[in-house]
Design a protein around this motif. Structure first.
Motif, PDB file in Angstrom:
ATOM      1  N   TRP A 629     179.036  62.621 -10.238  1.00 53.60           N
ATOM      2  CA  TRP A 629     180.460  62.556 -10.580  1.00 53.60           C
ATOM      3  C   TRP A 629     181.173  61.552  -9.666  1.00 53.60           C
ATOM      4  CZ3 TRP A 629     185.141  63.607  -8.118  1.00 53.60           C
ATOM      5  CH2 TRP A 629     186.267  63.577  -8.970  1.00 53.60           C
ATOM      6  N   ILE A 630     180.806  61.601  -8.377  1.00 50.85           N
ATOM      7  CA  ILE A 630     181.391  60.652  -7.421  1.00 50.85           C
ATOM      8  C   ILE A 630     181.090  59.225  -7.857  1.00 50.85           C
ATOM      9  CG2 ILE A 630     181.128  59.782  -5.054  1.00 50.85           C
ATOM     10  CD1 ILE A 630     180.714  62.804  -4.278  1.00 50.85           C
ATOM     11  N   MET A 631     179.838  59.033  -8.315  1.00 50.18           N
ATOM     12  CA  MET A 631     179.428  57.706  -8.768  1.00 50.18           C
ATOM     13  C   MET A 631     180.284  57.242  -9.940  1.00 50.18           C
ATOM     14  SD  MET A 631     175.496  56.732  -9.610  1.00 50.18           S
ATOM     15  CE  MET A 631     174.696  57.453  -8.215  1.00 50.18           C
ATOM     16  N   THR A 632     180.537  58.148 -10.877  1.00 44.74           N
ATOM     17  CA  THR A 632     181.364  57.767 -12.032  1.00 44.74           C
ATOM     18  C   THR A 632     182.777  57.434 -11.570  1.00 44.74           C
ATOM     19  OG1 THR A 632     182.093  60.039 -12.487  1.00 44.74           O
ATOM     20  CG2 THR A 632     180.079  59.292 -13.600  1.00 44.74           C
ATOM     21  N   GLN A 633     183.290  58.180 -10.598  1.00 44.44           N
ATOM     22  CA  GLN A 633     184.667  57.943 -10.169  1.00 44.44           C
ATOM     23  C   GLN A 633     184.797  56.643  -9.388  1.00 44.44           C
ATOM     24  OE1 GLN A 633     187.338  59.994 -11.179  1.00 44.44           O
ATOM     25  NE2 GLN A 633     185.640  60.653 -12.477  1.00 44.44           N
ATOM     26  N   LEU A 634     183.791  56.356  -8.567  1.00 38.76           N
ATOM     27  CA  LEU A 634     183.835  55.089  -7.820  1.00 38.76           C
ATOM     28  C   LEU A 634     183.810  53.911  -8.785  1.00 38.76           C
ATOM     29  CD1 LEU A 634     181.434  55.868  -4.826  1.00 38.76           C
ATOM     30  CD2 LEU A 634     183.879  55.450  -4.700  1.00 38.76           C
ATOM     31  N   ALA A 635     183.027  54.057  -9.869  1.00 37.09           N
ATOM     32  CA  ALA A 635     182.987  52.998 -10.882  1.00 37.09           C
ATOM     33  C   ALA A 635     184.287  52.973 -11.675  1.00 37.09           C
ATOM     34  CB  ALA A 635     181.800  53.214 -11.813  1.00 37.09           C
ATOM     35  N   ARG A 636     184.832  54.171 -11.898  1.00 36.63           N
ATOM     36  CA  ARG A 636     186.057  54.271 -12.676  1.00 36.63           C
ATOM     37  C   ARG A 636     187.200  53.496 -12.036  1.00 36.63           C
ATOM     38  NH1 ARG A 636     189.218  60.034 -13.716  1.00 36.63           N
ATOM     39  NH2 ARG A 636     190.764  59.269 -15.213  1.00 36.63           N
TER      40      ARG A 636
END
Lengths: 718, 277
Positions: A629-636
């Protein structure tokens, strides 16, 4: 110059650019955006060529070596590349002896580079000349001449093509410009330091140089004179569009005057460590500029850099060889932490002897004031392990630091929760008590820039804050500004009105509430209850080199977590944390979640206090879903591209095996049950299809997917 | 009433103090001289010596002291004329030394190779005492007058030359940088930067040199017979066993030396700006 700024404001192209430069025109690894695909690179290439062609001053792979008395050589500067546009004001900043004056002298032509070249408008600089006028550190006025004679000497020689009348007119005009009419016939000895410097500036400006070079121009002046002169110089430079390079060691001076600040590392072999764009509106006023929301983040950035340089020798010395004992590969550890309530497990493990208990006899806790210190300590291998914000392992691994992937693993989640969003008290007075209220206020006051503080791009605070704003229909990249500010400076910035609010770990929310500066509008209990707060992070090569040490470390910290979670120990933990070497604050600010404090009492319906969870079922086990989830948010939010090889990366970040071994050896119950993550807006997140999840999000930055090439798991050289 | 009296008294008190200070400045050295003269007088009375005491000196040279301006032709002239002709020689020799010394000093100061080559030679010649030059000067120039001038010249030139060279070499890098950045032409650099910057050193050299050249003239004249000058006057007096005359001449020489030094110091304050003194 203008074009350059626009260019920098478009991060989409920046990513492409760095890829291009890495691959020399073959965009093999170029990220393919989900929303925008750049098919035509020609404008970008054109721009690159353009910017090289239009650069006014060019310093290219410059090197300067001095011969020493004993026959040796001292490499003062190495590999300096710098391009300066016309009309730009550049500051060179760095510690004494870092070669900044040497660099300036080479631009002046007073000194020649050993290698590389310096060019002004495409012409190599080989000798000094009046087109590059220097304002020297100690004024360098000729004591046997009056003020007017000093200026006249320059004008009559440099502008000899003009008529006598014209030259006299220029001389008199420049005397008036710096306000020295009353002292015009006095010799320099009868002038004060500030007046002498004004003469020097007038002498330099009167010759109408293409480039003004200032060598610590205000270093020897008292604060009041310095301030006045800075403003005068700034005014003159702005009015006459002068290109200038200034050497200084005064951070505020650099920020006030410069368009860009070039920070030099410490010698020998000084190089440009960092170039910072100072995006503060002009005309600037000394007293107003410090209230700009970005000012303090710029300032702390430079000070961080300078401190880092000061410590670099100490840091290098810190890298001692591993001492093996008790069947552990390394028992002398440097563990970094940032003074927060969440640092309790690390502090307790040290104070209550859990490290020694597990054979780690020589653990040294390194207190860093910001997460950047942690990040650089891990990247530079000065730290063996560190308390990290939960997003940092993913961020570092995916190339958040300078675009270079640095595999970092996490085998332990040390805390959950303990964060909250605080807003300035004046919003409370305006009746803003929900996210919807905040959105309405932001929509109503679009003319004003609202700024929020977060401690690090990779911290959970940043992600939670952005998630929370976005869930309320506020685009954190467009509707507000989120700037990075070290934790300890957050409350001061809120109080000064530089920021409107922040998301941060304790004790800083409690503190703002107790000190009546701000109020808690949302705690993590309301955004994502049970989110990972701080994790234990080590470099992957470190973990591979010292596997048993890694397990011992996790065991010690796990026991410390359990100790902190025991209500019977609360008073003791708070007392230890409040000590000067740790949080250095009053005990009342440190709250481990007993709920006795009505800390959000500003609110009509008090929120439940953001309890830290240190220990419990499923609390400490690292979770792939969470890291994903953190990965998706950093990309987001455009911090890193979303890795195509996310499965591999997750596998390597999340060291569940180490945690499991540690927990088993401590005979702890490691049962856990974890379903999808539930958020306050009713959405859930599962690890099934992160890309679909990203696509489905409404508010987001342009998202890129890219392979993040990780080196094969290696072992750190001891 | 009280106030008025106070105001009146205060300045007069300060004046008193100043006057006292001034008196003290004069009285102390005068007193010291008197005491020393007394000791001298006592010593000559006690010890068996040909040296006259101060009272005897004044008695014997009464005419010389009272009439310094008499002129009976030849070398038989008053002390004023003796001193003046010595001073003339000094003026000529010293001027030559100054011109040549400053010029050569600048050259040596600017040219590193020249400086390297000449430095040891300068340092050797500099220590040669003025008297040692006399026979060489006489052998080379055959005549008394030019030989005396040469001795003064050769004695005075070294401090001027060496100090000038140092002054030129020590021009602060800041000033050179200014000159370089402004790309000052050679003449401009010479007169606006080099000379003013080296001036304090040059003056130090000139002041040392004037003392030395006064020393040298006495030495030179003593061995050169038949010329008017205070040096030969002393020699002549010695030949005639007129010790008192010698003593009076010594006083004259000392006073003139002191005057010359004060004169240079005064010129220095006139020319140099405050910061360079």
């Amino acid at each position: 110059m203008g074009a350059d700024l626009d260019f920098a404001a478009e991060p989409a192209i920046i990513i492409s650019l760095s890829t291009i430069s890495l691959n020399i025109g073959i965009p093999r690894n170029i990220g393919i955006p989900l929303n925008i695909v750049i098919t035509d690179l020609r404008p970008v290439l054109f721009f690159i060529r353009q910017s090289i062609m239009t650069s006014f001053v060019t310093v290219e792979s410059l090197e300067k070596t001095f011969s020493l008395e004993n026959g040796g050589q001292y490499v003062a500067l190495k590999g300096i590349d710098l391009q300066i546009q016309k009309g730009e004001f550049i500051s060179l900043i760095g510690h004494s002896g870092c070669g900044k004056s040497t660099l300036l002298n080479m631009v002046a032509g007073l000194d020649l580079p050993t290698d590389g070249l310096v060019m002004l408008q495409g012409e190599e600089i080989l000798r000094p000349g009046p087109d590059r006028m220097v304002v020297f550190q100690n004024y360098s006025l000729l004591p046997w001449m009056t003020v007017r004679q000093n200026i006249a000497l320059a004008v009559n020689n440099v502008l000899s093509n003009l008529s006598v009348a014209e030259r006299n007119e220029i001389i008199e005009r420049n005397i008036d410009l710096v306000g020295l009419r009353h002292a015009v016939d006095k010799p320099p000895d009868q002038l004060s330091g500030g007046m002498k410097q004004r003469v020097a500036i007038a002498r330099a400006l009167a010759t109408r140089p293409k480039l003004l070079l200032l060598d610590e121009p205000f270093g020897a002046l008292d604060a009041l004179t310095r301030g006045n002169l800075q403003e005068q110089l700034m005014k003159i430079c702005e009015e006459s569009h002068i290109t200038a390079i200034m050497v200084t060691h005064d951070v505020d001076e650099a920020l006030l005057l410069s368009d860009r600040i070039v920070m030099l590392t410490n010698g020998p072999q000084s190089k440009i460590g960092q170039i910072m764009d100072v995006d503060l509106p002009r005309p600037r006023k000394r007293m107003e500029v410090i209230n700009h929301p970005n000012y303090y983040s710029y300032r702390s950035e430079i000070i961080y850099f300078l401190n880092q340089q000061k410590q670099i020798k100490k840091l290098r010395a810190r890298k001692t060889t591993a001492i093996a004992r008790h069947g552990l590969e390394k028992i002398n550890l440097e563990i970094g932490f940032v003074p927060l309530t969440a640092a309790a497990p690390v502090v307790i493990a040290k104070e209550k002897g859990f490290f020694e208990h597990h054979g780690l006899d020589a653990v040294n806790l390194v207190r860093e004031s910001s997460w950047r210190g942690i990040q650089d300590g891990i990247a530079g291998s000065y730290l063996d392990a560190a308390q990290m914000p939960s997003g940092m392992p993913v961020w570092l691994t995916a190339g958040g630091l300078n675009g270079e992937p640095l595999p970092v693993v996490s085998a332990l989640t040390m805390t959950r929760n303990g964060n909250a969003i605080t807003l300035d008290k004046r919003f409370y007075e305006q009746g803003i008590i929900t996210l919807a209220d905040l959105r309405r206020m932001l929509l109503e006051s679009r003319d004003r820039q609202h700024t929020f503080g977060a401690v690090h791009p990779a911290s959970m605070h940043n992600l939670l804050l952005r998630y929370w704003l976005a869930a309320g229909g506020i685009d954190p990249n467009k509707d507000v500004t989120v700037s990075t500010i070290p934790p300890a400076q957050m409350v001061a910035n809120l109080e000064a009105g530089n920021i409107d609010g922040y998301c941060i770990g304790e004790p800083w929310n409690v503190r703002a509430a107790i000190d009546n500066i701000g109020y808690t509008i949302a705690t993590d209990l309301e955004i994502w209850d049970g989110h990972p707060g701080k994790v234990l992070g080590v470099r992957e090569d470190w973990a591979n080199a010292y596997p048993n040490t890694h397990i011992a470390l996790v065991k010690a910290l796990l026991e410390a977590c359990a100790y902190c979670a025991n209500p019977a120990n609360q008073e003791e933990v708070r007392m230890i944390l409040s000590r000067p070497e740790y949080l250095d604050c009053e005990m009342e600010y440190i709250d481990l979640g007993d709920g006795s404090h009505n800390t959000c009492g500003l609110h009509p319906s008090p929120r439940e206090y953001a309890h830290h969870q240190f220990f419990g079922a499923g609390v400490n086990r690292p979770s792939r879903t969470e890291h994903l989830w953190i990965m998706t948010q950093l990309a987001r939010w455009g911090e890193v591209p979303f890795p195509r090889n996310w499965v591999e990366i997750l596998e390597r970040i999340c060291k569940v095996s180490v945690f499991s071994i540690a927990a088993r050896e401590l005979e702890l119950d490691i049962s856990y049950s974890r379903g999808p993550i539930h958020f306050f807006d009713g959405t859930t997140f599962t690890a099934d299809d992160p890309i679909a999840y990203l696509n489905h999000l409404q508010i987001k930055h342009d998202i890129y997917m890219a392979d993040v090439p990780l080196k094969a798991p290696g072992i750190q050289a001891a | 009433m009280t106030i008025a009296r106070k105001q009146f008294n205060k300045p007069s008190f300060i004046l008193d103090k100043k006057l006292k200070q001034r008196l003290d400045d004069i009285a102390t050295p005068l007193g010291t001289i008197l005491v020393l003269l007394l000791i001298w007088q006592l010593l000559t009375m006690i010890l068996p010596t040909d040296l006259p005491g101060p009272i005897k000196v004044v008695q014997e040279t009464w005419v010389l002291i009272l009439y310094p301006f008499f002129d009976f032709g030849g070398t038989n002239k008053g002390l004023f004329w003796q001193v003046l002709s010595s001073l003339q020689r000094v003026a000529i020799g010293y001027s030559f030394a100054a011109v040549v010394g400053i010029g050569l000093g600048i050259l040596v100061g600017l040219n590193k190779r020249l400086s390297k080559g000449l430095d040891p030679i300068f340092n050797i010649l500099r220590t040669v005492p003025p008297l040692a030059w006399v026979p060489i000067a006489l052998a080379a120039l055959k005549q008394n007058q030019p030989a005396a001038l040469f001795v003064i010249f050769i004695t005075a030139i070294w401090p001027i030359l060496i100090n000038t060279a140092v002054g030129v070499r020590q021009i602060p890098q800041d000033f050179n940088n200014v000159a370089q950045v402004l790309q000052l032409p050679r003449t401009e650099y010479f007169f606006k930067i080099l000379i003013p910057s080296a001036l304090p050193y040059i003056f130090t050299g000139l002041r040392i040199a004037i003392g030395l050249s006064w020393l040298a003239i006495i030495a030179a004249e003593i061995v050169m017979s038949g010329i008017v000058g205070i040096g030969f006057f002393i020699w002549n007096a010695y030949q005639n066993s007129q010790i008192s005359e010698i003593i009076v001449s010594l006083v004259y020489i000392g006073l003139v030396g002191w005057l010359l030094d004060s004169l240079m110091a005064w010129v220095q304050t006139l020319i140099l700006p405050q910061s360079q003194r």
